[in-house]
Design a protein around this motif. Sequence first.
Motif, PDB file in Angstrom:
ATOM      1  N   GLU A  35       0.821  -1.203   0.000  1.00  0.00           N
ATOM      2  CA  GLU A  35       0.000   0.000   0.000  1.00  0.00           C
ATOM      3  C   GLU A  35       0.858   1.258   0.000  1.00  0.00           C
ATOM      4  O   GLU A  35       2.021   1.230   0.391  1.00  0.00           O
ATOM      5  CB  GLU A  35      -0.927   0.031   1.211  1.00  0.00           C
ATOM      6  CG  GLU A  35      -0.195   0.158   2.537  1.00  0.00           C
ATOM      7  CD  GLU A  35      -1.093   0.110   3.756  1.00  0.00           C
ATOM      8  OE1 GLU A  35      -2.326   0.096   3.620  1.00  0.00           O
ATOM      9  OE2 GLU A  35      -0.545   0.097   4.877  1.00  0.00           O
ATOM     10  N   ASP A  56      -5.816   3.507  -8.167  1.00  0.00           N
ATOM     11  CA  ASP A  56      -5.196   2.260  -7.724  1.00  0.00           C
ATOM     12  C   ASP A  56      -5.650   1.971  -6.288  1.00  0.00           C
ATOM     13  O   ASP A  56      -5.511   2.819  -5.404  1.00  0.00           O
ATOM     14  CB  ASP A  56      -3.672   2.387  -7.797  1.00  0.00           C
ATOM     15  CG  ASP A  56      -2.965   1.064  -7.656  1.00  0.00           C
ATOM     16  OD1 ASP A  56      -3.179   0.380  -6.630  1.00  0.00           O
ATOM     17  OD2 ASP A  56      -2.189   0.719  -8.570  1.00  0.00           O
ATOM     18  N   SER A  57      -6.188   0.789  -6.066  1.00  0.00           N
ATOM     19  CA  SER A  57      -6.721   0.444  -4.742  1.00  0.00           C
ATOM     20  C   SER A  57      -5.642   0.346  -3.666  1.00  0.00           C
ATOM     21  O   SER A  57      -5.960   0.321  -2.476  1.00  0.00           O
ATOM     22  CB  SER A  57      -7.492  -0.874  -4.813  1.00  0.00           C
ATOM     23  OG  SER A  57      -6.619  -1.931  -5.178  1.00  0.00           O
ATOM     24  N   ARG A  58      -4.378   0.304  -4.070  1.00  0.00           N
ATOM     25  CA  ARG A  58      -3.295   0.266  -3.082  1.00  0.00           C
ATOM     26  C   ARG A  58      -3.029   1.624  -2.474  1.00  0.00           C
ATOM     27  O   ARG A  58      -2.325   1.744  -1.470  1.00  0.00           O
ATOM     28  CB  ARG A  58      -2.011  -0.267  -3.727  1.00  0.00           C
ATOM     29  CG  ARG A  58      -2.142  -1.707  -4.201  1.00  0.00           C
ATOM     30  CD  ARG A  58      -0.946  -2.145  -4.968  1.00  0.00           C
ATOM     31  NE  ARG A  58      -0.882  -1.412  -6.240  1.00  0.00           N
ATOM     32  CZ  ARG A  58       0.109  -1.526  -7.115  1.00  0.00           C
ATOM     33  NH1 ARG A  58       1.130  -2.318  -6.862  1.00  0.00           N
ATOM     34  NH2 ARG A  58       0.092  -0.832  -8.231  1.00  0.00           N
ATOM     35  N   LYS A  60      -4.037   4.690  -0.297  1.00  0.00           N
ATOM     36  CA  LYS A  60      -4.921   5.097   0.807  1.00  0.00           C
ATOM     37  C   LYS A  60      -4.677   6.588   1.042  1.00  0.00           C
ATOM     38  O   LYS A  60      -3.599   6.989   1.472  1.00  0.00           O
ATOM     39  CB  LYS A  60      -4.607   4.329   2.088  1.00  0.00           C
ATOM     40  CG  LYS A  60      -4.479   2.827   1.930  1.00  0.00           C
ATOM     41  CD  LYS A  60      -5.741   2.178   1.459  1.00  0.00           C
ATOM     42  CE  LYS A  60      -5.571   0.667   1.461  1.00  0.00           C
ATOM     43  NZ  LYS A  60      -6.008   0.024   0.256  1.00  0.00           N
TER      44      LYS A  60
END
Length: 71
Positions: A35, A56-58, A60
Motif C-alpha cells: 500500500e 489504484d486500490s493500493r 490510501k
Amino acid sequence: MQDLAVSVCMATYNGSKYIVQQLESILMQLDSNDEVIITDDFSTDGTVSLIKKIGDSRIKLYKNTDRKSVV
C-alpha cells in the motif's frame, strides 16, 4: 513463511507537478498486497484530484480539512 506487506508513506502539499510520476514509480515497485499511504495537507493545486485519477486500490488517501503545516 508468509510474505510481509510493504507500506510506503507520503506527505503531500501542492505537489501536482510531480505527484503522478512519483506514484507511478512507487506503484511499479509494489506487489498487490502492498500500500501507499498519503496524507495531504490541504493542497490547493489539484494534487488530490490527480491522486484519485490514478485509481489504484493500493493508494490510501487521507486529506486534512485545513492546513496543518509541519505540525
